[in-house]
Write a protein that holds these residues in place. Structure first.
Motif, PDB file in Angstrom:
ATOM      1  N   ASP A   1       0.853  -1.187   0.000  1.00 20.32           N
ATOM      2  CA  ASP A   1       0.000   0.000   0.000  1.00 20.32           C
ATOM      3  C   ASP A   1       0.894   1.244   0.000  1.00 20.32           C
ATOM      4  OD1 ASP A   1      -1.837   2.015   0.406  1.00 20.32           O
ATOM      5  OD2 ASP A   1      -2.679   1.192   2.250  1.00 20.32           O
ATOM      6  N   GLY A   2       1.184   1.745  -1.199  1.00 25.36           N
ATOM      7  CA  GLY A   2       2.000   2.939  -1.319  1.00 25.36           C
ATOM      8  C   GLY A   2       1.131   4.183  -1.376  1.00 25.36           C
ATOM      9  N   ARG A   3       1.421   5.164  -0.525  1.00 22.51           N
ATOM     10  CA  ARG A   3       0.558   6.341  -0.406  1.00 22.51           C
ATOM     11  C   ARG A   3       1.230   7.632  -0.836  1.00 22.51           C
ATOM     12  NH1 ARG A   3      -2.596   4.813   5.305  1.00 22.51           N
ATOM     13  NH2 ARG A   3      -3.293   2.737   4.572  1.00 22.51           N
ATOM     14  N   CYS A   4       2.378   7.511  -1.507  1.00 18.96           N
ATOM     15  CA  CYS A   4       3.068   8.698  -2.012  1.00 18.96           C
ATOM     16  C   CYS A   4       4.129   8.245  -3.003  1.00 18.96           C
ATOM     17  CB  CYS A   4       3.699   9.498  -0.871  1.00 18.96           C
ATOM     18  SG  CYS A   4       4.989   8.589  -0.007  1.00 18.96           S
ATOM     19  N   GLY A   5       4.842   9.177  -3.612  1.00 20.75           N
ATOM     20  CA  GLY A   5       5.944   8.834  -4.486  1.00 20.75           C
ATOM     21  C   GLY A   5       7.215   8.613  -3.684  1.00 20.75           C
ATOM     22  N   GLY A   6       8.288   8.160  -4.383  1.00 23.98           N
ATOM     23  CA  GLY A   6       9.580   8.010  -3.736  1.00 23.98           C
ATOM     24  C   GLY A   6       9.696   6.799  -2.841  1.00 23.98           C
ATOM     25  N   LEU A   7       8.894   5.743  -3.114  1.00 21.75           N
ATOM     26  CA  LEU A   7       8.918   4.528  -2.300  1.00 21.75           C
ATOM     27  C   LEU A   7       9.717   3.425  -2.994  1.00 21.75           C
ATOM     28  CD1 LEU A   7       5.088   4.358  -1.517  1.00 21.75           C
ATOM     29  CD2 LEU A   7       6.851   5.253   0.001  1.00 21.75           C
ATOM     30  N   ASP A   8      10.211   2.486  -2.217  1.00 21.48           N
ATOM     31  CA  ASP A   8      10.863   1.286  -2.742  1.00 21.48           C
ATOM     32  C   ASP A   8      10.223   0.094  -2.038  1.00 21.48           C
ATOM     33  OD1 ASP A   8      12.444  -0.752  -3.620  1.00 21.48           O
ATOM     34  OD2 ASP A   8      14.346   0.090  -2.945  1.00 21.48           O
ATOM     35  N   MET A   9       9.182  -0.479  -2.650  1.00 28.88           N
ATOM     36  CA  MET A   9       8.422  -1.557  -2.023  1.00 28.88           C
ATOM     37  C   MET A   9       8.277  -2.708  -3.009  1.00 28.88           C
ATOM     38  SD  MET A   9       5.464   0.849  -0.278  1.00 28.88           S
ATOM     39  CE  MET A   9       4.776  -0.437   0.769  1.00 28.88           C
ATOM     40  N   SER A  10       8.442  -3.945  -2.516  1.00 22.90           N
ATOM     41  CA  SER A  10       8.388  -5.105  -3.400  1.00 22.90           C
ATOM     42  C   SER A  10       7.840  -6.315  -2.660  1.00 22.90           C
ATOM     43  CB  SER A  10       9.787  -5.418  -3.949  1.00 22.90           C
ATOM     44  OG  SER A  10      10.684  -5.721  -2.888  1.00 22.90           O
ATOM     45  N   HIS A  11       7.410  -7.314  -3.432  1.00 19.66           N
ATOM     46  CA  HIS A  11       7.015  -8.577  -2.807  1.00 19.66           C
ATOM     47  C   HIS A  11       7.331  -9.743  -3.726  1.00 19.66           C
ATOM     48  CE1 HIS A  11       3.399  -9.570  -5.178  1.00 19.66           C
ATOM     49  NE2 HIS A  11       3.014  -8.312  -5.084  1.00 19.66           N
ATOM     50  N   GLU A  12       7.466 -10.915  -3.117  1.00 21.43           N
ATOM     51  CA  GLU A  12       7.808 -12.137  -3.843  1.00 21.43           C
ATOM     52  C   GLU A  12       7.101 -13.299  -3.157  1.00 21.43           C
ATOM     53  OE1 GLU A  12      11.794 -14.916  -4.578  1.00 21.43           O
ATOM     54  OE2 GLU A  12      11.998 -12.853  -3.858  1.00 21.43           O
ATOM     55  N   ALA A  13       6.467 -14.157  -3.959  1.00 18.95           N
ATOM     56  CA  ALA A  13       5.775 -15.313  -3.397  1.00 18.95           C
ATOM     57  C   ALA A  13       5.931 -16.505  -4.326  1.00 18.95           C
ATOM     58  CB  ALA A  13       4.298 -14.999  -3.181  1.00 18.95           C
ATOM     59  N   ALA A  14       6.098 -17.694  -3.740  1.00 20.25           N
ATOM     60  CA  ALA A  14       6.226 -18.912  -4.541  1.00 20.25           C
ATOM     61  C   ALA A  14       5.791 -20.102  -3.699  1.00 20.25           C
ATOM     62  CB  ALA A  14       7.665 -19.100  -5.012  1.00 20.25           C
ATOM     63  N   VAL A  15       5.085 -21.032  -4.316  1.00 19.56           N
ATOM     64  CA  VAL A  15       4.694 -22.285  -3.672  1.00 19.56           C
ATOM     65  C   VAL A  15       5.074 -23.418  -4.613  1.00 19.56           C
ATOM     66  CG1 VAL A  15       2.803 -23.672  -2.760  1.00 19.56           C
ATOM     67  CG2 VAL A  15       2.776 -21.192  -2.439  1.00 19.56           C
ATOM     68  N   GLY A  16       5.760 -24.429  -4.091  1.00 20.53           N
ATOM     69  CA  GLY A  16       6.200 -25.513  -4.954  1.00 20.53           C
ATOM     70  C   GLY A  16       6.376 -26.811  -4.207  1.00 20.53           C
ATOM     71  N   LYS A  17       7.263 -27.656  -4.711  1.00 22.40           N
ATOM     72  CA  LYS A  17       7.516 -28.957  -4.097  1.00 22.40           C
ATOM     73  C   LYS A  17       9.026 -29.206  -4.071  1.00 22.40           C
ATOM     74  CE  LYS A  17       7.169 -31.483  -8.481  1.00 22.40           C
ATOM     75  NZ  LYS A  17       6.516 -32.599  -9.194  1.00 22.40           N
ATOM     76  N   ILE A  18       9.420 -30.247  -3.364  1.00 22.39           N
ATOM     77  CA  ILE A  18      10.840 -30.608  -3.280  1.00 22.39           C
ATOM     78  C   ILE A  18      11.320 -31.139  -4.624  1.00 22.39           C
ATOM     79  CG2 ILE A  18      12.417 -32.312  -2.281  1.00 22.39           C
ATOM     80  CD1 ILE A  18      11.052 -31.951   0.357  1.00 22.39           C
ATOM     81  N   SER A  19      12.495 -30.736  -4.988  1.00 21.07           N
ATOM     82  CA  SER A  19      13.098 -31.192  -6.238  1.00 21.07           C
ATOM     83  C   SER A  19      13.409 -32.692  -6.173  1.00 21.07           C
ATOM     84  CB  SER A  19      14.394 -30.407  -6.496  1.00 21.07           C
ATOM     85  OG  SER A  19      15.200 -31.058  -7.440  1.00 21.07           O
ATOM     86  N   GLU A  20      12.964 -33.419  -7.195  1.00 15.35           N
ATOM     87  CA  GLU A  20      13.259 -34.851  -7.259  1.00 15.35           C
ATOM     88  C   GLU A  20      14.763 -35.094  -7.357  1.00 15.35           C
ATOM     89  OE1 GLU A  20      11.322 -37.449  -6.904  1.00 15.35           O
ATOM     90  OE2 GLU A  20       9.554 -36.200  -6.556  1.00 15.35           O
TER      91      GLU A  20
END
Length: 403
Positions: free
Chosen positions: A331-350
C-alpha cells in the motif's frame, strides 16, 4: 479502567477479521492455582521439560525469566542490571496502572479475544530495559498451559527505553497429556529511540489447542526490531497478525516466520506501517504443509517518501492434502517509495531427493534434511548464540514428508 471495561463488554460478540471463529464458552474460565517458587531451580520438572521443547532451557544462563503456569506467574526475576522482569499484575500496581502503555497499542475492542482478556484478572509479563541497559544473556519466558480445556489469558508489556538492547525468547507450550485448550495473548511493545529488540516466539501446542495472539509494536527513530515466530508442531487453529508502526526516522523492522503444518489451520502474517523517512522493513515467511492449511498474509504501508519494504513468502507442499495460500499486499501512499514482494509455492526437487538417497538416506530422511535447510531462514539482528539455539530446536523436530 472503566472506559476499557465498557469498550471490552461491547466487543464480546465481535468476530475477528481473519481466522475461524472460536466459541469462548466452550472453554473453562477458572484456572487451578499454582504456588510461586523462589528460584528457577524449583520449577516443576514437567514444566522444565515442556519449556526445553520450545527453546527455553532453564539450565543455561539467562538474563531474566518469567514462567506462567495456566494463569499463575510462578517465576518473575531478572539477573541483569537495568532489566526489569515482573508479572503484569505487580507492574500495574507498582506503576499506577501503566497509564502510558496499558491497552495503548492493541485496541481493547479489536475483537472478542482482546475483549475477553481485558475483562478478566491480568496475567502475563512486564519486561523493561532501562535507558542504555543491554542483555548479555536472553530473557526467557514460558507460558505453560497445563490444564485441559482452559482459556489461558495473557497480556504482556515490553518497553525498551532509549539506547537499550533486549533479547527475548518466549516459549508457549502444553504438556503431552493436554490436547485441548485456548490461548489468548495480547502483547504491546514500545521500542524507543535507538533501542534494539529481538523477540523470538516458539509455539508447541496440543492438537486441539486454539491460539489467538494479538500484538502491536510502536517504534521511534533509529529503533530496530527482529520479530521471529516459529511453529513446528500442530495446533487446531492459529490466527495472528501483529502490527508494527515505524514512527521515527531510520527505524527498522524485520519479521521472520517459520511454519510446519502436518494438520490444523495456521493463519499468520504481519502489517508494517512506515511513517518516517529512512525507515525500512522486511517480512520473510517459510512455510511447509504436510496436510495442514497455511494462510500467510503480509502488508506493507508506505506513508512517506524514502522508505523501503519487502515481503517474501516461499512455501512447500508435501502432501496431496496440503494447502498454502500466500496473500501479499503493498500500500504505497506517495511517491519516492521502494516496495516489493515475492511469493512462490512448490515442491521438493526430485533431483535433490535422488542425490541424498543415493548417499544412503531413506526418502523420509532425505526429505527431512531438505525441509530443515529450507526452513533455516537467516534471521537478522540475533546474536550468534541465539541463532545456534534456534538451529538446535529445528534439529529436534521430526520434519518429513507426507504420504
Amino acid at each position: 479502567m472503566s472506559d476499557i471495561a465498557e469498550r471490552a463488554r461491547k466487543a464480546l460478540g465481535k468476530k475477528a477479521t481473519y481466522g475461524p471463529d472460536v466459541d469462548l464458552e466452550e472453554y473453562e474460565v477458572e484456572a487451578k492455582p499454582h504456588d510461586e517458587v523462589q528460584s528457577i531451580e524449583e520449577v516443576p520438572e514437567e514444566v522444565r521439560r515442556a519449556a526445553l521443547g520450545v527453546g527455553v532451557s532453564l539450565e543455561d544462563e539467562v538474563g531474566g525469566a518469567y514462567i506462567q503456569m495456566d494463569q499463575t506467574p510462578v517465576v518473575a526475576s531478572s539477573s541483569t542490571e537495568g532489566i526489569e522482569v515482573l508479572d503484569i499484575a505487580t507492574a500495574l500496581k507498582k506503576y499506577d496502572g501503566l497509564k502510558d502503555y496499558w491497552w495503548k497499542l492493541v485496541p481493547v475492542d479489536q475483537d472478542k479475544y482482546t475483549a475477553d482478556v481485558a475483562l478478566h484478572p491480568p496475567a502475563g509479563y512486564f519486561l523493561r530495559a532501562r535507558r542504555g541497559a543491554k542483555t548479555i544473556f536472553p530473557l526467557k519466558s514460558c507460558l505453560y498451559l497445563g490444564q485441559t480445556n482452559l482459556n489461558q489469558r495473557v497480556h504482556n508489556i515490553i518497553i525498551a527505553e532509549e539506547g537499550s538492547e533486549l533479547h527475548v525468547i518466549t516459549g508457549c507450550t502444553t504438556p503431552s497429556h493436554v490436547q485441548r485448550g485456548l490461548h489468548l495473548g495480547v502483547s504491546e511493545f514500545f521500542i524507543k529511540k535507538g533501542a534494539h529488540v529481538s523477540f523470538t516466539m516458539i509455539h508447541n501446542w496440543g492438537r486441539e489447542v486454539e491460539v489467538r495472539p494479538r500484538t502491536a509494536i510502536y517504534m521511534e527513530g533509529g529503533a530496530t526490531l527482529s520479530n521471529n515466530y516459529i511453529c513446528l508442531t500442530p495446533a487446531k487453529t492459529l490466527q495472528t497478525y501483529p502490527k508494527a508502526i515505524l514512527d521515527g526516522p531510520g527505524a527498522v523492522a524485520s519479521f521472520n516466520t517459520v511454519l510446519y503444518a502436518k494438520e490444523g489451520h495456521l493463519d499468520t502474517g504481519s502489517e508494517v506501517v512506515l511513517r518516517a523517512p529512512g525507515c525500512s522493513a522486511d517480512s520473510i515467511t517459510r512455510a511447509v504443509s504436510v496436510g495442514g492449511e497455511i494462510i500467510t498474509r503480509g502488508k506493507m504501508v508506505g506513508e512517506v517518501p524514502d522508505v523501503k519494504a519487502h515481503l517474501e513468502c516461499v512455501g512447500l507442499i508435501l502432501s496431496e492434502k496440503g494447502r498454502i495460500d500466500s496473500i501479499p499486499e503493498l500500500d504505497g501512499r506517495c511517491g519516492g517509495l521502494d516496495m516489493s514482494h515475492e511469493a512462490a509455492v512448490g515442491k521438493i526437487s526430485e533431483q535433490e531427493l535422488e542425490y541424498l538417497m543415493a548417499r544412503g538416506l531413506t526418502k523420509d530422511q532425505a526429505t527431512g534434511v531438505i525441509v530443515r535447510g529450507f526452513l533455516d531462514v537467516e534471521i537478522k539482528g540475533l546474536p550468534e548464540s541465539l541463532r545456534d539455539e534456534l538451529r538446535r530446536i529445528m534439529q529436534l523436530q521430526e520434519l518429513h514428508g507426507g504420504a
